[in-house]
Design an enzyme around this catalytic site. Structure first.
Site, PDB file in Angstrom:
ATOM      1  N   CYS A 154       4.379   1.067   7.064  1.00 41.40           N
ATOM      2  CA  CYS A 154       4.597  -0.028   6.123  1.00 41.40           C
ATOM      3  C   CYS A 154       5.561  -0.998   6.783  1.00 41.40           C
ATOM      4  O   CYS A 154       6.386  -0.584   7.613  1.00 41.40           O
ATOM      5  CB  CYS A 154       5.185   0.512   4.817  1.00 41.40           C
ATOM      6  SG  CYS A 154       5.559  -0.742   3.560  1.00 41.40           S
ATOM      7  N   LYS A 183       8.269  -3.983  -6.963  1.00 41.99           N
ATOM      8  CA  LYS A 183       8.458  -3.773  -8.394  1.00 41.99           C
ATOM      9  C   LYS A 183       8.585  -5.089  -9.167  1.00 41.99           C
ATOM     10  O   LYS A 183       8.306  -5.139 -10.358  1.00 41.99           O
ATOM     11  CB  LYS A 183       9.688  -2.886  -8.632  1.00 41.99           C
ATOM     12  CG  LYS A 183      10.983  -3.502  -8.168  1.00 41.99           C
ATOM     13  CD  LYS A 183      12.187  -2.572  -8.359  1.00 41.99           C
ATOM     14  CE  LYS A 183      12.198  -1.444  -7.373  1.00 41.99           C
ATOM     15  NZ  LYS A 183      12.444  -1.891  -5.976  1.00 41.99           N
ATOM     16  N   HIS A 207       0.862  -1.181   0.000  1.00 40.06           N
ATOM     17  CA  HIS A 207       0.000   0.000   0.000  1.00 40.06           C
ATOM     18  C   HIS A 207       0.902   1.236   0.000  1.00 40.06           C
ATOM     19  O   HIS A 207       2.126   1.115  -0.023  1.00 40.06           O
ATOM     20  CB  HIS A 207      -0.927  -0.008   1.219  1.00 40.06           C
ATOM     21  CG  HIS A 207      -0.194   0.017   2.528  1.00 40.06           C
ATOM     22  ND1 HIS A 207       0.388  -1.115   3.066  1.00 40.06           N
ATOM     23  CD2 HIS A 207       0.083   1.014   3.396  1.00 40.06           C
ATOM     24  CE1 HIS A 207       0.969  -0.809   4.213  1.00 40.06           C
ATOM     25  NE2 HIS A 207       0.811   0.474   4.432  1.00 40.06           N
ATOM     26  N   LYS A 214       6.165  12.528  -1.692  1.00 43.71           N
ATOM     27  CA  LYS A 214       6.296  11.351  -0.830  1.00 43.71           C
ATOM     28  C   LYS A 214       7.774  11.161  -0.486  1.00 43.71           C
ATOM     29  O   LYS A 214       8.630  11.146  -1.368  1.00 43.71           O
ATOM     30  CB  LYS A 214       5.760  10.109  -1.543  1.00 43.71           C
ATOM     31  CG  LYS A 214       5.851   8.829  -0.724  1.00 43.71           C
ATOM     32  CD  LYS A 214       5.306   7.637  -1.508  1.00 43.71           C
ATOM     33  CE  LYS A 214       5.467   6.344  -0.737  1.00 43.71           C
ATOM     34  NZ  LYS A 214       4.959   5.169  -1.494  1.00 43.71           N
ATOM     35  N   THR A 223       2.267   4.537  -4.233  1.00 43.44           N
ATOM     36  CA  THR A 223       3.277   4.347  -5.280  1.00 43.44           C
ATOM     37  C   THR A 223       4.417   3.467  -4.781  1.00 43.44           C
ATOM     38  O   THR A 223       4.702   3.386  -3.587  1.00 43.44           O
ATOM     39  CB  THR A 223       3.880   5.695  -5.725  1.00 43.44           C
ATOM     40  OG1 THR A 223       4.316   6.419  -4.562  1.00 43.44           O
ATOM     41  CG2 THR A 223       2.881   6.513  -6.506  1.00 43.44           C
ATOM     42  N   ARG A 224       5.089   2.816  -5.743  1.00 39.14           N
ATOM     43  CA  ARG A 224       6.353   2.125  -5.517  1.00 39.14           C
ATOM     44  C   ARG A 224       7.280   2.431  -6.687  1.00 39.14           C
ATOM     45  O   ARG A 224       6.852   2.447  -7.846  1.00 39.14           O
ATOM     46  CB  ARG A 224       6.160   0.605  -5.433  1.00 39.14           C
ATOM     47  CG  ARG A 224       5.493   0.130  -4.176  1.00 39.14           C
ATOM     48  CD  ARG A 224       6.384   0.300  -2.939  1.00 39.14           C
ATOM     49  NE  ARG A 224       5.773  -0.328  -1.785  1.00 39.14           N
ATOM     50  CZ  ARG A 224       4.835   0.232  -1.022  1.00 39.14           C
ATOM     51  NH1 ARG A 224       4.398   1.445  -1.306  1.00 39.14           N
ATOM     52  NH2 ARG A 224       4.345  -0.409   0.026  1.00 39.14           N
ATOM     53  N   HIS A 262      14.680   4.491   4.295  1.00 38.57           N
ATOM     54  CA  HIS A 262      14.853   3.098   3.888  1.00 38.57           C
ATOM     55  C   HIS A 262      15.799   2.438   4.878  1.00 38.57           C
ATOM     56  O   HIS A 262      16.973   2.825   4.997  1.00 38.57           O
ATOM     57  CB  HIS A 262      15.419   3.054   2.474  1.00 38.57           C
ATOM     58  CG  HIS A 262      15.594   1.680   1.896  1.00 38.57           C
ATOM     59  ND1 HIS A 262      14.617   0.719   1.940  1.00 38.57           N
ATOM     60  CD2 HIS A 262      16.659   1.113   1.255  1.00 38.57           C
ATOM     61  CE1 HIS A 262      15.052  -0.387   1.346  1.00 38.57           C
ATOM     62  NE2 HIS A 262      16.294  -0.172   0.932  1.00 38.57           N
TER      63      HIS A 262
END
Length: 386
Positions: free
Chosen positions: A312, A345, A46, A263, A49-50, A267
C-alpha cells in the site's frame, strides 16, 4: 464521446470516487479519470479494511470531520444497500507519555468521547492476547470500527454512475492546464475540458503537481494477514482493533474477520520516496522482519503463518496532515491529497468538502489546518503574522 463537463476529477480511488458521487448528487456533469482498472491494488484504497475512529490522536481538530464522515458513510449504506461500516472497539496502546496515548486522551476530553482507560493490570486482564511492557496502558474507544475499503469505493462509484457521472477507467492522464475560465485535461484517449478540476490522485499527486514544488513524498507499506495461534481468541467479540506506539514503531491491526486471519501492519517507519514509480510492489522476506519482531514481543498468539500480504502507498506531507484546498495559482483547480496513511476514513466527508470547493471556492466544514500554503511556509490569511 462527450469531452466537455462541469467538473473533471483526476483519480477514482477513495477520495475521487466520493468526490465524483457528491458532485453528481448536486447535479453537476462529472468526468472521473482513473489510470488503472477500478478497484486496483496499486494505490492506497485497497486491503479489505480501514480503521475508523473518533478519538483522533493526530489532532483534536479532526474530530468534527469524523462526526460528519460517520453520517455520510451511513447515508451511503442506505443509498446503496451495502454494508460498509462495522462497529468494533479500538484499543490504543502506549505509555502515558506517548504521542498516541496523549493524543487520544486530548481528543476524547475535548470532544467528550466514550473512551475507557485501562491501566497495566486492567489491560492484562481484559486483553491477555497482548504482552505489553508494564508501563503501557490502554485506551478503549467504543465508537470506533472498520470500513470495507473496496466496497466503499465501489459504492461511491456505482452511486455516481447512477446519477450520471462518467467514470473512465484505464485512461492515464498525460497533463493538465488551466486558465481563468476553463481547464483542459489530456489523457491517452483525448482532451477534455471543464470549468473546474479536482485532483485526488493519491500517490500520483507529486507527479501531477511536481512543477509547483510541493513537498509531497510517498511511502511503501505492507499489510499482512496472519493465521493466529488459537483463532478463537482473535474473533471480533474478543479482540479489538488496536493501534500501538512501541519502541519498534507504530503498529496497528484488526481482529480475524475471515479465513485470512488477523490483519497487522506497520504505520510509518519506512523510507520516503519521490513517487509511486519508486515503489516495489513485491513483498520479500526482508519486509517480514519488523512484523515478526513486533508480534514476537507483543502479540505472540498472532505470530503464525502469513496467509496474504499486499503493498500500500502512503502519500505524505511533511507534517503528516492532509491537504484540501484550492490551487494557489489556479482558482478553478482544487487539491485533495497528502492523506499520510490515515485518510481513508474521511473519504465520505472529503467528497463533500471538495464539492463545496468546486461550487463556491471553500467550505463551511472546518478545514483551515489543511491549507496547501503551509507546505511552502505560507499560513492561511487568518493565521498570518502582521
Amino acid at each position: 464521446m462527450k469531452n466537455t463537463f462541469d467538473i473533471i476529477v483526476i483519480g477514482a480511488g477513495g477520495m475521487g470516487s466520493a468526490t465524483a458521487f457528491e458532485l453528481s448528487r448536486r447535479g453537476h456533469s462529472v468526468l472521473a479519470l482513473e489510470q488503472y482498472q477500478l478497484g486496483h491494488l496499486f494505490g492506497s484504497s485497497h486491503g479489505h479494511t480501514r480503521i475508523i475512529r473518533k478519538a483522533y490522536y493526530e489532532h483534536p481538530d479532526y474530530v468534527p470531520l469524523l462526526h460528519r464522515a460517520y453520517e455520510r458513510w451511513h447515508d451511503l449504506e442506505q443509498r446503496t444497500g451495502r454494508h460498509l461500516l462495522t462497529s468494533c472497539g479500538c484499543l490504543s496502546l502506549g505509555t502515558l507519555q506517548s504521542e498516541l496515548v496523549r493524543g487520544v486522551m486530548a481528543s476524547a476530553s475535548q470532544h467528550r468521547l466514550n473512551v475507557d482507560y485501562l491501566d497495566s493490570a486492567a489491560l492484562k486482564t481484559t486483553y491477555p492476547q497482548f504482552t505489553m511492557p508494564g508501563n503501557f496502558v490502554g485506551l478503549l474507544e467504543h465508537g470506533a470500527g472498520f470500513l470495507y475499503v473496496e466496497d466503499c469505493v465501489q459504492a461511491h462509484l456505482d452511486a455516481a454512475i447512477e446519477l450520471g457521472a462518467s467514470i473512465h477507467a484505464e485512461e492515464p492522464v498525460l497533463n493538465w492546464s488551466a486558465n481563468r475560465d476553463t481547464v483542459e485535461v489530456t489523457t491517452v484517449q483525448g482532451t477534455y475540458s471543464a470549468a473546474k478540476l479536482i485532483i485526488t490522485a493519491g500517490p500520483w499527486l507529486p507527479e501531477l503537481l511536481r512543477e509547483f514544488g510541493y513537498p509531497f513524498t510517498v511511502m511503501r507499506q505492507i499489510m499482512w494477514w496472519i493465521n493466529p495461534i488459537g483463532a478463537a481468541a482473535f474473533r471480533r467479540d474478543r479482540f479489538p482493533i488496536f493501534i500501538s506506539e512501541t519502541p519498534e514503531g507504530y503498529f496497528y491491526g484488526l481482529p480475524m474477520l475471515d479465513q485470512r486471519g488477523v490483519k497487522v501492519a506497520r504505520h510509518y517507519g519506512a523510507e520516503e520516496l519521490g513517487g509511486p514509480n519508486e515503489v516495489d510492489g513485491n513483498v520479500g522476506e526482508q519486509d517480514e522482519a519488523p512484523l515478526r519482531d513486533f508480534l514476537g514481543k507483543y502479540l505472540p498468539g498472532v505470530n503464525g503463518d502469513v496467509s496474504d500480504a499486499q503493498t500500500c502507498i502512503y502519500t505524505l506531507t511533511p507534517d503528516r496532515h492532509f491537504v484540501m484546498d484550492a490551487h494557489p495559482e489556479h482558482a478553478n483547480v482544487f487539491i485533495a491529497g497528502g492523506f499520510s496513511g490515515h485518510g481513508f476514513k474521511f473519504a465520505s466527508v472529503i467528497g463533500e468538502i471538495m464539492a463545496d470547493f468546486a461550487e463556491k471556492g471553500g467550505t463551511d466544514l472546518p478545514v483551515g489546518m489543511f491549507n496547501i500554503g503551509r507546505l511552502l511556509g505560507n499560513p492561511p490569511a487568518d493565521e498570518a503574522v502582521e
